[in-house]
Design a protein around this motif. Structure first.
Motif, PDB file in Angstrom:
ATOM      1  N   UNK A   1     -19.998  19.606 -29.651  1.00  0.00           N
ATOM      2  CA  UNK A   1     -20.590  18.288 -29.461  1.00  0.00           C
ATOM      3  C   UNK A   1     -19.548  17.390 -28.808  1.00  0.00           C
ATOM      4  N   UNK A   2     -19.976  16.198 -28.411  1.00  0.00           N
ATOM      5  CA  UNK A   2     -19.065  15.239 -27.797  1.00  0.00           C
ATOM      6  C   UNK A   2     -19.376  13.855 -28.335  1.00  0.00           C
ATOM      7  N   UNK A   3     -18.406  12.953 -28.182  1.00  0.00           N
ATOM      8  CA  UNK A   3     -18.559  11.556 -28.571  1.00  0.00           C
ATOM      9  C   UNK A   3     -17.984  10.707 -27.447  1.00  0.00           C
ATOM     10  N   UNK A   4     -18.765   9.745 -26.972  1.00  0.00           N
ATOM     11  CA  UNK A   4     -18.285   8.801 -25.963  1.00  0.00           C
ATOM     12  C   UNK A   4     -17.698   7.587 -26.662  1.00  0.00           C
ATOM     13  N   UNK A   5     -16.471   7.211 -26.279  1.00  0.00           N
ATOM     14  CA  UNK A   5     -15.763   6.109 -26.919  1.00  0.00           C
ATOM     15  C   UNK A   5     -15.287   5.132 -25.858  1.00  0.00           C
TER      16      UNK A   5
ATOM     17  N   UNK B   1       0.067   9.170 -37.705  1.00  0.00           N
ATOM     18  CA  UNK B   1      -1.114   8.588 -38.337  1.00  0.00           C
ATOM     19  C   UNK B   1      -2.078   9.662 -38.822  1.00  0.00           C
ATOM     20  N   UNK B   2      -2.636   9.419 -39.992  1.00  0.00           N
ATOM     21  CA  UNK B   2      -3.684  10.264 -40.542  1.00  0.00           C
ATOM     22  C   UNK B   2      -4.996   9.491 -40.411  1.00  0.00           C
ATOM     23  N   UNK B   3      -5.987  10.085 -39.762  1.00  0.00           N
ATOM     24  CA  UNK B   3      -7.263   9.418 -39.531  1.00  0.00           C
ATOM     25  C   UNK B   3      -8.373  10.222 -40.192  1.00  0.00           C
ATOM     26  N   UNK B   4      -9.105   9.585 -41.101  1.00  0.00           N
ATOM     27  CA  UNK B   4     -10.222  10.234 -41.763  1.00  0.00           C
ATOM     28  C   UNK B   4     -11.485  10.005 -40.939  1.00  0.00           C
ATOM     29  N   UNK B   5     -12.184  11.101 -40.669  1.00  0.00           N
ATOM     30  CA  UNK B   5     -13.435  11.060 -39.926  1.00  0.00           C
ATOM     31  C   UNK B   5     -14.550  11.630 -40.795  1.00  0.00           C
TER      32      UNK B   5
ATOM     33  N   UNK C   1     -11.990   5.124 -38.567  1.00  0.00           N
ATOM     34  CA  UNK C   1     -11.370   3.972 -39.226  1.00  0.00           C
ATOM     35  C   UNK C   1     -12.020   2.630 -38.881  1.00  0.00           C
ATOM     36  N   UNK C   2     -12.631   2.526 -37.697  1.00  0.00           N
ATOM     37  CA  UNK C   2     -13.262   1.268 -37.302  1.00  0.00           C
ATOM     38  C   UNK C   2     -14.522   1.000 -38.114  1.00  0.00           C
TER      39      UNK C   2
END
Length: 126
Positions: A79-83, A38-42, A60-61
């Motif tokens: 940096x960080x991201x909580x998911x 999968x290719x995911x664009x951010x 993607x969401x």
């Protein structure tokens, strides 16, 4: 004595020049990550204030997720991201290097060695 003053002045100028050259990454940056097949664009929207970094990332969401623990130190960024992943919190921790109009980032899931690191090169969004 005069040599010491000249050296001190030169050192101060070098420090000021380095601070002036430090890139401000405020703005939109985008890149594509490979996750298996999968290719995911951010798209990251960074806001830099000195060495503090805040902002969001949109995947993607389509929902923007806030960046936490963000900082910029010279050409280094972190940096960080909580998911929320099906009721479980995962913290994605990113570190990278600013190279002009690109930021090379490596992202890992904190406390999860089963998740391979993700490499992504961000470019300023036009």
């Amino acid at each position: 004595m005069q040599t010491r003053n000249i050296l001190s002045a030169a050192l101060i100028l070098m420090v000021l020049a380095a601070a002036a050259m430090a890139a401000d990454i405020t703005g939109a940056w985008s890149g594509t990550a490979s996750m298996g097949d999968n290719q995911i664009t951010l798209t990251y929207n960074f806001k830099q204030d000195g060495d503090k970094l805040t902002g969001t990332v949109v995947g993607p969401q389509g929902d923007p997720l806030p960046l936490v623990d963000g900082k910029v130190d010279g050409d280094k960024v972190a940096f960080a991201v909580n998911v929320d992943m099906n009721g479980n919190n995962a913290k994605f921790v990113s570190t990278g290097t600013i190279k002009g109009e690109e930021i090379a980032i490596t992202t890992k899931v904190e406390n999860n060695s089963d998740f391979p690191p993700i490499q992504i090169t961000l470019k300023r969004a036009k």
